[in-house]
Design a protein around this motif. Structure first.
Motif, PDB file in Angstrom:
ATOM      1  N   GLY A  58     -85.350 -12.115 -57.212  1.00  0.00           N
ATOM      2  CA  GLY A  58     -85.624 -10.732 -56.834  1.00  0.00           C
ATOM      3  C   GLY A  58     -85.170 -10.395 -55.426  1.00  0.00           C
ATOM      4  N   GLY A  59     -84.173 -11.121 -54.925  1.00  0.00           N
ATOM      5  CA  GLY A  59     -83.690 -10.921 -53.560  1.00  0.00           C
ATOM      6  C   GLY A  59     -82.345 -10.234 -53.501  1.00  0.00           C
ATOM      7  N   LEU A  60     -81.710 -10.358 -52.344  1.00  0.00           N
ATOM      8  CA  LEU A  60     -80.457  -9.656 -52.079  1.00  0.00           C
ATOM      9  C   LEU A  60     -79.522 -10.565 -51.294  1.00  0.00           C
ATOM     10  CD1 LEU A  60     -79.713  -6.635 -52.721  1.00  0.00           C
ATOM     11  CD2 LEU A  60     -80.243  -6.145 -50.329  1.00  0.00           C
ATOM     12  N   LEU A  61     -78.221 -10.450 -51.573  1.00  0.00           N
ATOM     13  CA  LEU A  61     -77.201 -11.192 -50.829  1.00  0.00           C
ATOM     14  C   LEU A  61     -76.227 -10.214 -50.190  1.00  0.00           C
ATOM     15  CD1 LEU A  61     -75.608 -13.828 -50.070  1.00  0.00           C
ATOM     16  CD2 LEU A  61     -74.339 -13.487 -52.218  1.00  0.00           C
ATOM     17  N   TYR A  62     -76.056 -10.316 -48.876  1.00  0.00           N
ATOM     18  CA  TYR A  62     -75.010  -9.585 -48.178  1.00  0.00           C
ATOM     19  C   TYR A  62     -73.784 -10.487 -48.097  1.00  0.00           C
ATOM     20  CZ  TYR A  62     -78.564  -6.226 -46.754  1.00  0.00           C
ATOM     21  OH  TYR A  62     -79.559  -5.273 -46.749  1.00  0.00           O
ATOM     22  N   ALA A  63     -72.648  -9.974 -48.543  1.00  0.00           N
ATOM     23  CA  ALA A  63     -71.410 -10.764 -48.581  1.00  0.00           C
ATOM     24  C   ALA A  63     -70.413 -10.180 -47.593  1.00  0.00           C
ATOM     25  CB  ALA A  63     -70.833 -10.765 -49.994  1.00  0.00           C
ATOM     26  N   ASN A 108     -73.700  -6.759 -59.443  1.00  0.00           N
ATOM     27  CA  ASN A 108     -73.551  -5.560 -58.622  1.00  0.00           C
ATOM     28  C   ASN A 108     -74.881  -4.997 -58.131  1.00  0.00           C
ATOM     29  OD1 ASN A 108     -70.677  -5.303 -58.595  1.00  0.00           O
ATOM     30  ND2 ASN A 108     -70.760  -4.636 -60.720  1.00  0.00           N
ATOM     31  N   ASP A 109     -75.979  -5.402 -58.755  1.00  0.00           N
ATOM     32  CA  ASP A 109     -77.292  -4.938 -58.307  1.00  0.00           C
ATOM     33  C   ASP A 109     -77.930  -5.882 -57.294  1.00  0.00           C
ATOM     34  OD1 ASP A 109     -77.809  -7.083 -59.972  1.00  0.00           O
ATOM     35  OD2 ASP A 109     -79.512  -6.148 -60.992  1.00  0.00           O
ATOM     36  N   THR A 110     -77.207  -6.955 -56.953  1.00  0.00           N
ATOM     37  CA  THR A 110     -77.777  -7.992 -56.085  1.00  0.00           C
ATOM     38  C   THR A 110     -76.901  -8.305 -54.879  1.00  0.00           C
ATOM     39  OG1 THR A 110     -78.839  -9.020 -58.009  1.00  0.00           O
ATOM     40  CG2 THR A 110     -78.631 -10.379 -56.037  1.00  0.00           C
ATOM     41  N   VAL A 111     -75.592  -8.243 -55.055  1.00  0.00           N
ATOM     42  CA  VAL A 111     -74.658  -8.593 -53.984  1.00  0.00           C
ATOM     43  C   VAL A 111     -74.137  -7.313 -53.320  1.00  0.00           C
ATOM     44  CG1 VAL A 111     -72.488  -9.719 -53.404  1.00  0.00           C
ATOM     45  CG2 VAL A 111     -73.992 -10.732 -55.141  1.00  0.00           C
ATOM     46  N   VAL A 112     -74.328  -7.233 -52.005  1.00  0.00           N
ATOM     47  CA  VAL A 112     -73.878  -6.072 -51.222  1.00  0.00           C
ATOM     48  C   VAL A 112     -72.656  -6.486 -50.416  1.00  0.00           C
ATOM     49  CG1 VAL A 112     -74.506  -4.359 -49.499  1.00  0.00           C
ATOM     50  CG2 VAL A 112     -76.264  -5.286 -51.037  1.00  0.00           C
ATOM     51  N   PRO A 113     -71.443  -6.059 -50.819  1.00  0.00           N
ATOM     52  CA  PRO A 113     -70.258  -6.428 -50.061  1.00  0.00           C
ATOM     53  C   PRO A 113     -70.191  -5.663 -48.742  1.00  0.00           C
ATOM     54  CG  PRO A 113     -69.670  -5.461 -52.206  1.00  0.00           C
ATOM     55  CD  PRO A 113     -71.119  -5.250 -51.996  1.00  0.00           C
ATOM     56  N   ILE A 114     -69.888  -6.358 -47.672  1.00  0.00           N
ATOM     57  CA  ILE A 114     -69.633  -5.727 -46.377  1.00  0.00           C
ATOM     58  C   ILE A 114     -68.200  -6.077 -46.015  1.00  0.00           C
ATOM     59  CG2 ILE A 114     -70.278  -5.584 -43.950  1.00  0.00           C
ATOM     60  CD1 ILE A 114     -73.094  -6.400 -44.731  1.00  0.00           C
ATOM     61  N   VAL A 115     -67.299  -5.109 -46.180  1.00  0.00           N
ATOM     62  CA  VAL A 115     -65.880  -5.358 -45.955  1.00  0.00           C
ATOM     63  C   VAL A 115     -65.570  -5.084 -44.485  1.00  0.00           C
ATOM     64  CG1 VAL A 115     -63.531  -4.868 -46.722  1.00  0.00           C
ATOM     65  CG2 VAL A 115     -65.432  -4.703 -48.341  1.00  0.00           C
ATOM     66  N   ALA A 116     -65.742  -6.120 -43.692  1.00  0.00           N
ATOM     67  CA  ALA A 116     -65.567  -6.014 -42.241  1.00  0.00           C
ATOM     68  C   ALA A 116     -65.497  -7.411 -41.667  1.00  0.00           C
ATOM     69  CB  ALA A 116     -66.745  -5.255 -41.621  1.00  0.00           C
ATOM     70  N   SER A 117     -65.050  -7.496 -40.426  1.00  0.00           N
ATOM     71  CA  SER A 117     -65.082  -8.788 -39.748  1.00  0.00           C
ATOM     72  C   SER A 117     -66.527  -9.177 -39.478  1.00  0.00           C
ATOM     73  CB  SER A 117     -64.321  -8.704 -38.426  1.00  0.00           C
ATOM     74  OG  SER A 117     -65.033  -7.877 -37.511  1.00  0.00           O
ATOM     75  N   SER A 118     -66.735 -10.452 -39.265  1.00  0.00           N
ATOM     76  CA  SER A 118     -68.075 -10.957 -38.991  1.00  0.00           C
ATOM     77  C   SER A 118     -68.661 -10.289 -37.755  1.00  0.00           C
ATOM     78  CB  SER A 118     -68.011 -12.478 -38.800  1.00  0.00           C
ATOM     79  OG  SER A 118     -69.292 -13.035 -38.688  1.00  0.00           O
ATOM     80  N   ALA A 119     -67.877 -10.189 -36.696  1.00  0.00           N
ATOM     81  CA  ALA A 119     -68.360  -9.603 -35.445  1.00  0.00           C
ATOM     82  C   ALA A 119     -68.724  -8.136 -35.625  1.00  0.00           C
ATOM     83  CB  ALA A 119     -67.303  -9.755 -34.351  1.00  0.00           C
TER      84      ALA A 119
END
Length: 204
Positions: A58-63, A108-119
């Motif tokens: 029941g959690g979330l992953l930021y990618a 798609n209901d669990t993984v939140v893509p963040i399309v950016a550099s780490s910094a």
């Protein structure tokens, strides 16, 4: 018991089965405490292991990944994959494959893509994280940036996982090993058993 909704061996990536299983087990324990985050999603192999565990808990992953490839993925380099090269813009682009992987894996209901550099992704980040998995660029600068950007957000009892740990320079790049050594020297972490080239550390 780990059950994946996709044949993981059809997903491009450099994670071994035992390393993936270890990530899954750690995320399953951590996800109820807060969101997990990975740096370096590539085509989504690690995201599947982590994401399925987060979904089950029941959690979330930021990618986090800019999806333009690390140094070794660029044209003419050792790990360049022509299938991920966009001729129209003369750049790597793994995001379309990553999205397809998430679709097939029903994440798609669990993984939140963040399309950016780490910094860039970390610049205004304030959410405590139960687990951080670092598997981004393997240059010294990239690894140090990933470490500095995210290690301070790991909550007490949370996990720091670092991929591609090679103590012997003849076996692989040293940057991930260096940030692993920094984490141990900081006194903030307890070392857990390593799985293949995956280092696991628990925040004290």
């Amino acid at each position: 018991m780990m059950e994946l909704p996709i044949d993981i061996h059809t997903v491009k990536g450099f994670l071994s089965d035992d390393e993936g299983a270890a990530l899954y087990a750690m995320a399953l324990d951590c996800a109820p405490l807060g969101p997990c985050l990975e740096v370096g999603s590539y085509c989504g192999k690690s995201s599947v292991y982590l994401g399925v565990a987060c979904q089950k808990a029941g959690g979330l992953l930021y990618a986090v990944d800019h999806h333009r490839g690390s140094e070794e993925h660029q044209l003419g380099e050792e790990y360049h994959d022509p299938e991920l090269y966009d001729e129209a813009i003369a750049k790597m682009d793994s995001f379309r494959v990553f999205r397809s992987t998430m679709d097939v894996a029903q994440l798609n209901d669990t993984v939140v893509p963040i399309v950016a550099s780490s910094a860039m992704a970390a610049k205004y980040w304030s959410t405590p994280l139960s687990m951080v998995f670092i598997d981004g660029g393997h240059s010294e600068e990239a690894a140090q940036t990933d470490y500095r950007s995210w290690v301070g957000h790991i909550m007490q009892g949370g996990i720091l996982a670092i991929h591609d740990i090679f103590p012997d320079p003849a076996e692989g790049g040293q940057a991930p090993y260096h940030i692993y050594q920094q984490a141990l020297a900081s006194g903030l972490f307890e070392e857990l058993p390593m799985v293949n080239t995956l280092a696991l550390l628990k925040r004290l």
